[in-house]
Design an enzyme around this catalytic site. Sequence first.
Site, PDB file in Angstrom:
ATOM      1  N   LYS A 168       0.874  -1.174   0.000  1.00  0.00           N
ATOM      2  CA  LYS A 168       0.000   0.000   0.000  1.00  0.00           C
ATOM      3  C   LYS A 168       0.909   1.222   0.000  1.00  0.00           C
ATOM      4  CE  LYS A 168      -4.183   1.837   0.425  1.00  0.00           C
ATOM      5  NZ  LYS A 168      -5.331   1.628  -0.468  1.00  0.00           N
ATOM      6  N   ASP A 201      -5.686  -3.395  -2.009  1.00  0.00           N
ATOM      7  CA  ASP A 201      -7.134  -3.397  -2.290  1.00  0.00           C
ATOM      8  C   ASP A 201      -7.417  -3.879  -3.710  1.00  0.00           C
ATOM      9  OD1 ASP A 201      -5.651  -1.079  -2.525  1.00  0.00           O
ATOM     10  OD2 ASP A 201      -7.310   0.298  -2.237  1.00  0.00           O
TER      11      ASP A 201
END
Length: 329
Positions: A168, A201
């Site tokens: 991330k 994600d």
Amino acid sequence: MTDIVLLPGDGIGPEIVEAVCSILDAAGADLKYHTFDIGQTSYDKCGELIPAETLEAIKKYKVALKGPVTTPVGKGFRSVNVNLRLAFDLYTNLRPAYSFANISKYQNVDIVTVRENTEDLYIGEEHEIENGFEAIKRITVPATDRIIRYAFEYAKENNRKKVTCIHKANILKQTDGLFLARFREIAKEYPTIAFDDKIIDNMCMQLVMYPEKYDVLVAPNLYGDIISDLIAGLVGGLGLVPGANLGKDVAIFEAVHGSAPDIAGQGIANPIALLQAAVMMLDHMGKKEIGKKITDAILKTLNDGKALTKDLGGSATTKELTNAIIANL
Ligand code: NAI
């Protein structure tokens, strides 16, 4: 005979450990089990989640087959699994998952997750701040380099084509930014293996939509933990997928799932995840042929579909599934 440490653990642990040992014995694995307490069971007996004698035994025999443990909820209890990984510097958590005919929702999954096992948010350093708490996310160069190299070496040795880094780094620019930068640097040492990276994600969505595009994944601790459960779901659930915690000297093999308190004591737990972990253990010990024999028996039993436990859509007990696997050896 080869000595191993057996840690039955909590909840469904003792039930599935017993089932797995009977299959290992029937397959001729020729193992001598040294059984020790761990987890809640141990805490209730002696007030320790990991007694010193359990640690000593693992240090001595170097290989352990472990049932899941329950971590008591409350202050002052660090996860047994985290403590074990730190005690023996088990820096790699290897979680392979592949599709099973007749069982898996997705028939095109063959993914190995390589999860960093010693740092990230799992160092458990939390402290109070005004109006709440903070947790420390630690990512260092040595721990990052060794897990990324492990992933590429694993790909090379096992004829895998691609390694994907999960991160991330768009938000966590320094911690995950470092993980991604080291990944890109180390990837240059492996010109025959393709590489790419995905933000966590997006990775979740990609895995649900196009799992066939992924091969070896490498991730910091938390993303690796989450993503391997997601992949378990693609291939048929937690009752099927194994994991290995590997360090330089010690290796501990276990299922990905936990102690399943909701079904403990009912005799209906699926032993296959732990059995697959035992197959990884046999490979690690150089007993690959016995492992292959067990894998073939698992596949035949799942294909027959006559003795499936409830999590696989059947109504068989742990014992019935175990006996079916033994009959198929
Ligand atoms: P869990 O993995 O124990 O259970 C999740 C769901 O999957 C439950 O509905 C359970 O019945 C089912 N399930 C899991 N394994 C199964 C099997 N072999 N056969 C059939 N169904 C199975 O996760 P949960 O409930 O979040 O955690 C329970 C405890 O386990 C907690 O104390 C947690 O800390 C611990 N845990 C321990 C792990 C380990 O020792 N490696 C890993 C994950 C959780």
